[in-house]
Design a protein around this motif. Structure first.
Motif, PDB file in Angstrom:
ATOM      1  N   MET A   1      62.680 -55.490  94.201  1.00 49.86           N
ATOM      2  CA  MET A   1      62.395 -56.429  93.152  1.00 49.86           C
ATOM      3  C   MET A   1      63.344 -56.179  91.980  1.00 49.86           C
ATOM      4  SD  MET A   1      58.773 -57.149  91.368  1.00 49.86           S
ATOM      5  CE  MET A   1      58.746 -56.773  89.635  1.00 49.86           C
ATOM      6  N   THR A   2      63.991 -57.210  91.527  1.00 48.67           N
ATOM      7  CA  THR A   2      64.929 -57.109  90.432  1.00 48.67           C
ATOM      8  C   THR A   2      64.193 -57.210  89.100  1.00 48.67           C
ATOM      9  OG1 THR A   2      66.626 -58.149  91.779  1.00 48.67           O
ATOM     10  CG2 THR A   2      66.986 -58.126  89.401  1.00 48.67           C
ATOM     11  N   THR A   3      64.549 -56.330  88.188  1.00 44.81           N
ATOM     12  CA  THR A   3      63.972 -56.376  86.856  1.00 44.81           C
ATOM     13  C   THR A   3      64.826 -57.287  85.995  1.00 44.81           C
ATOM     14  OG1 THR A   3      63.153 -54.127  87.061  1.00 44.81           O
ATOM     15  CG2 THR A   3      63.363 -54.999  84.831  1.00 44.81           C
ATOM     16  N   MET A  54      56.671 -61.368  71.055  1.00 42.47           N
ATOM     17  CA  MET A  54      57.794 -62.314  70.941  1.00 42.47           C
ATOM     18  C   MET A  54      58.479 -62.506  72.286  1.00 42.47           C
ATOM     19  SD  MET A  54      59.781 -61.233  67.485  1.00 42.47           S
ATOM     20  CE  MET A  54      58.853 -60.462  66.178  1.00 42.47           C
ATOM     21  N   LEU A  55      58.689 -61.402  72.983  1.00 43.47           N
ATOM     22  CA  LEU A  55      59.354 -61.473  74.290  1.00 43.47           C
ATOM     23  C   LEU A  55      58.487 -62.198  75.317  1.00 43.47           C
ATOM     24  CD1 LEU A  55      60.779 -57.864  74.289  1.00 43.47           C
ATOM     25  CD2 LEU A  55      62.170 -59.956  74.329  1.00 43.47           C
ATOM     26  N   LEU A  56      57.193 -61.929  75.285  1.00 40.31           N
ATOM     27  CA  LEU A  56      56.299 -62.574  76.244  1.00 40.31           C
ATOM     28  C   LEU A  56      56.118 -64.061  75.956  1.00 40.31           C
ATOM     29  CD1 LEU A  56      53.580 -59.819  76.725  1.00 40.31           C
ATOM     30  CD2 LEU A  56      55.404 -60.474  78.317  1.00 40.31           C
ATOM     31  N   ALA A  57      56.364 -64.456  74.717  1.00 44.10           N
ATOM     32  CA  ALA A  57      56.259 -65.875  74.365  1.00 44.10           C
ATOM     33  C   ALA A  57      57.389 -66.697  74.980  1.00 44.10           C
ATOM     34  CB  ALA A  57      56.260 -66.045  72.847  1.00 44.10           C
ATOM     35  N   ILE A  58      58.417 -66.010  75.434  1.00 44.79           N
ATOM     36  CA  ILE A  58      59.527 -66.687  76.104  1.00 44.79           C
ATOM     37  C   ILE A  58      59.131 -66.899  77.557  1.00 44.79           C
ATOM     38  CG2 ILE A  58      61.912 -66.453  76.882  1.00 44.79           C
ATOM     39  CD1 ILE A  58      62.382 -64.779  74.330  1.00 44.79           C
ATOM     40  N   ALA A  59      59.134 -68.136  77.962  1.00 36.48           N
ATOM     41  CA  ALA A  59      58.760 -68.456  79.342  1.00 36.48           C
ATOM     42  C   ALA A  59      59.745 -67.807  80.299  1.00 36.48           C
ATOM     43  CB  ALA A  59      58.734 -69.967  79.542  1.00 36.48           C
ATOM     44  N   SER A  60      59.213 -67.285  81.366  1.00 38.74           N
ATOM     45  CA  SER A  60      60.060 -66.714  82.400  1.00 38.74           C
ATOM     46  C   SER A  60      60.798 -67.848  83.100  1.00 38.74           C
ATOM     47  CB  SER A  60      59.210 -65.927  83.395  1.00 38.74           C
ATOM     48  OG  SER A  60      60.016 -65.296  84.337  1.00 38.74           O
ATOM     49  N   HIS A  61      62.101 -67.740  83.143  1.00 38.46           N
ATOM     50  CA  HIS A  61      62.938 -68.785  83.746  1.00 38.46           C
ATOM     51  C   HIS A  61      63.378 -68.356  85.145  1.00 38.46           C
ATOM     52  CE1 HIS A  61      63.372 -69.594  79.442  1.00 38.46           C
ATOM     53  NE2 HIS A  61      63.725 -70.811  79.774  1.00 38.46           N
ATOM     54  N   GLY A  62      63.688 -69.334  85.950  1.00 37.68           N
ATOM     55  CA  GLY A  62      64.308 -69.026  87.228  1.00 37.68           C
ATOM     56  C   GLY A  62      65.772 -68.676  87.024  1.00 37.68           C
ATOM     57  N   ASP A  63      66.302 -69.087  85.887  1.00 34.38           N
ATOM     58  CA  ASP A  63      67.706 -68.876  85.555  1.00 34.38           C
ATOM     59  C   ASP A  63      67.811 -67.710  84.575  1.00 34.38           C
ATOM     60  OD1 ASP A  63      70.360 -68.997  84.844  1.00 34.38           O
ATOM     61  OD2 ASP A  63      70.235 -70.970  83.887  1.00 34.38           O
ATOM     62  N   ALA A  64      68.341 -66.587  85.038  1.00 33.22           N
ATOM     63  CA  ALA A  64      68.440 -65.386  84.209  1.00 33.22           C
ATOM     64  C   ALA A  64      69.290 -65.623  82.969  1.00 33.22           C
ATOM     65  CB  ALA A  64      69.008 -64.231  85.022  1.00 33.22           C
ATOM     66  N   SER A  65      70.308 -66.434  83.096  1.00 32.86           N
ATOM     67  CA  SER A  65      71.183 -66.715  81.961  1.00 32.86           C
ATOM     68  C   SER A  65      70.435 -67.480  80.872  1.00 32.86           C
ATOM     69  CB  SER A  65      72.401 -67.521  82.435  1.00 32.86           C
ATOM     70  OG  SER A  65      73.215 -67.847  81.351  1.00 32.86           O
ATOM     71  N   ALA A  66      69.646 -68.467  81.251  1.00 28.96           N
ATOM     72  CA  ALA A  66      68.873 -69.238  80.276  1.00 28.96           C
ATOM     73  C   ALA A  66      67.808 -68.359  79.621  1.00 28.96           C
ATOM     74  CB  ALA A  66      68.223 -70.446  80.960  1.00 28.96           C
TER      75      ALA A  66
END
Length: 150
Positions: A1-3, A54-66
Protein backbone atom coordinates in the motif's frame (compact mmCIF):
# COMPACT_ATOMS: atom_id res chain seq x y z
CA UNK A 1 0.00 0.00 0.00
CA UNK A 2 1.40 3.36 -1.03
CA UNK A 3 1.35 6.17 1.49
CA UNK A 4 0.14 9.45 0.03
CA UNK A 5 1.62 12.80 0.96
CA UNK A 6 -1.57 13.58 2.87
CA UNK A 7 -1.38 10.29 4.79
CA UNK A 8 2.28 10.88 5.63
CA UNK A 9 1.61 14.41 6.93
CA UNK A 10 -1.47 13.36 8.91
CA UNK A 11 0.50 10.53 10.52
CA UNK A 12 3.41 12.84 11.23
CA UNK A 13 1.33 15.42 13.10
CA UNK A 14 -0.87 12.85 14.83
CA UNK A 15 2.30 11.19 16.11
CA UNK A 16 3.69 14.53 17.28
CA UNK A 17 0.45 15.22 19.17
CA UNK A 18 0.60 11.81 20.85
CA UNK A 19 4.22 12.30 21.90
CA UNK A 20 3.47 15.77 23.24
CA UNK A 21 0.53 14.45 25.26
CA UNK A 22 2.72 11.64 26.62
CA UNK A 23 5.14 14.38 27.67
CA UNK A 24 2.30 16.20 29.47
CA UNK A 25 1.45 12.98 31.30
CA UNK A 26 5.07 12.47 32.33
CA UNK A 27 5.32 16.04 33.59
CA UNK A 28 2.05 15.62 35.51
CA UNK A 29 3.59 12.61 37.28
CA UNK A 30 6.56 14.76 38.28
CA UNK A 31 9.00 13.26 35.81
CA UNK A 32 11.55 15.81 34.68
CA UNK A 33 11.98 15.96 30.91
CA UNK A 34 13.81 18.66 28.98
CA UNK A 35 11.79 20.99 26.83
CA UNK A 36 8.60 22.98 27.21
CA UNK A 37 6.38 22.80 30.27
CA UNK A 38 3.13 20.82 30.41
CA UNK A 39 0.85 23.72 29.45
CA UNK A 40 2.98 24.60 26.43
CA UNK A 41 3.25 20.97 25.40
CA UNK A 42 -0.52 20.62 25.61
CA UNK A 43 -1.04 23.72 23.45
CA UNK A 44 1.49 22.37 20.95
CA UNK A 45 -0.43 19.07 20.80
CA UNK A 46 -3.63 21.02 20.17
CA UNK A 47 -1.89 22.90 17.35
CA UNK A 48 -0.79 19.56 15.87
CA UNK A 49 -4.44 18.46 16.02
CA UNK A 50 -5.42 21.62 14.12
CA UNK A 51 -2.87 20.83 11.41
CA UNK A 52 -4.27 17.29 11.16
CA UNK A 53 -7.81 18.67 10.87
CA UNK A 54 -6.71 20.97 8.03
CA UNK A 55 -5.12 18.04 6.22
CA UNK A 56 -8.12 15.79 6.75
CA UNK A 57 -10.42 18.49 5.41
CA UNK A 58 -8.73 17.99 2.05
CA UNK A 59 -10.63 15.35 0.14
CA UNK A 60 -8.57 12.36 -0.81
CA UNK A 61 -8.04 12.49 -4.56
CA UNK A 62 -7.35 9.72 -6.99
CA UNK A 63 -4.79 12.09 -8.47
CA UNK A 64 -1.76 12.47 -6.18
CA UNK A 65 -0.69 15.64 -7.95
CA UNK A 66 -4.05 17.35 -7.38
CA UNK A 67 -4.05 16.24 -3.75
CA UNK A 68 -0.56 17.64 -3.24
CA UNK A 69 -1.62 20.94 -4.84
CA UNK A 70 -4.52 21.12 -2.38
CA UNK A 71 -2.15 20.44 0.50
CA UNK A 72 0.22 23.17 -0.75
CA UNK A 73 -2.71 25.58 -0.59
CA UNK A 74 -2.55 25.21 3.21
CA UNK A 75 0.92 26.77 3.39
CA UNK A 76 -0.26 30.43 3.45
CA UNK A 77 -2.80 29.62 6.19
CA UNK A 78 -0.15 27.81 8.24
CA UNK A 79 2.28 30.69 7.79
CA UNK A 80 -0.43 33.13 8.87
CA UNK A 81 -1.10 31.08 12.00
CA UNK A 82 2.63 31.00 12.72
CA UNK A 83 2.77 34.79 12.40
CA UNK A 84 -0.15 35.13 14.82
CA UNK A 85 1.84 33.17 17.42
CA UNK A 86 4.86 35.50 17.62
CA UNK A 87 4.58 35.60 21.40
CA UNK A 88 4.43 31.79 21.61
CA UNK A 89 7.54 30.43 19.87
CA UNK A 90 6.73 26.79 20.61
CA UNK A 91 3.23 27.06 19.14
CA UNK A 92 4.56 29.12 16.24
CA UNK A 93 7.00 26.32 15.51
CA UNK A 94 4.15 23.83 15.03
CA UNK A 95 2.56 25.89 12.27
CA UNK A 96 5.85 26.97 10.69
CA UNK A 97 7.07 23.38 10.91
CA UNK A 98 3.91 22.15 9.18
CA UNK A 99 4.46 24.59 6.32
CA UNK A 100 8.07 23.43 6.05
CA UNK A 101 7.08 19.73 6.11
CA UNK A 102 4.56 20.36 3.32
CA UNK A 103 7.22 22.07 1.22
CA UNK A 104 9.62 19.19 1.86
CA UNK A 105 7.00 16.65 0.82
CA UNK A 106 6.24 18.66 -2.32
CA UNK A 107 9.93 18.82 -3.18
CA UNK A 108 10.41 15.09 -2.56
CA UNK A 109 7.37 14.27 -4.69
CA UNK A 110 8.54 16.61 -7.45
CA UNK A 111 12.02 15.09 -7.47
CA UNK A 112 10.65 11.57 -7.64
CA UNK A 113 8.18 12.36 -10.41
CA UNK A 114 9.61 13.41 -13.77
CA UNK A 115 6.13 14.58 -14.83
CA UNK A 116 6.28 17.47 -12.35
CA UNK A 117 8.18 20.44 -13.77
CA UNK A 118 7.48 22.90 -10.96
CA UNK A 119 10.33 21.81 -8.65
CA UNK A 120 11.92 25.23 -8.98
CA UNK A 121 8.77 26.78 -7.51
CA UNK A 122 9.25 24.95 -4.21
CA UNK A 123 11.11 26.83 -1.48
CA UNK A 124 11.83 24.42 1.35
CA UNK A 125 13.79 26.97 3.39
CA UNK A 126 11.05 29.13 4.83
CA UNK A 127 13.60 31.57 6.32
CA UNK A 128 12.12 31.32 9.80
CA UNK A 129 14.06 30.94 12.98
CA UNK A 130 11.74 28.13 14.06
CA UNK A 131 13.85 25.31 12.65
CA UNK A 132 15.75 24.76 15.90
CA UNK A 133 12.58 24.67 17.98
CA UNK A 134 10.84 22.55 15.38
CA UNK A 135 13.64 20.02 15.11
CA UNK A 136 14.13 19.77 18.87
CA UNK A 137 10.52 19.78 20.02
CA UNK A 138 8.12 18.92 17.21
CA UNK A 139 10.00 16.58 14.92
CA UNK A 140 9.71 13.60 17.20
CA UNK A 141 9.45 10.42 15.24
CA UNK A 142 7.44 7.42 16.31
CA UNK A 143 10.58 5.60 17.39
CA UNK A 144 11.64 8.40 19.75
CA UNK A 145 11.39 7.36 23.36
CA UNK A 146 10.26 10.32 25.41
CA UNK A 147 11.18 8.53 28.61
CA UNK A 148 14.83 8.28 27.56
CA UNK A 149 15.46 11.73 29.02
CA UNK A 150 14.27 10.68 32.46
Amino acid sequence: MTTTARDYLVNRFQSDAVVLRERVALLARGTKVPGPDAATSSRMADACDEVVAMLLAIASHGDASAELDAIMALVPLLEHRATEQQSNPAIRSVYAGAATRIREVRLAEAQSSPARDDVDDVDVDDDTDDDDVDDDVIALDEDDDITAAT
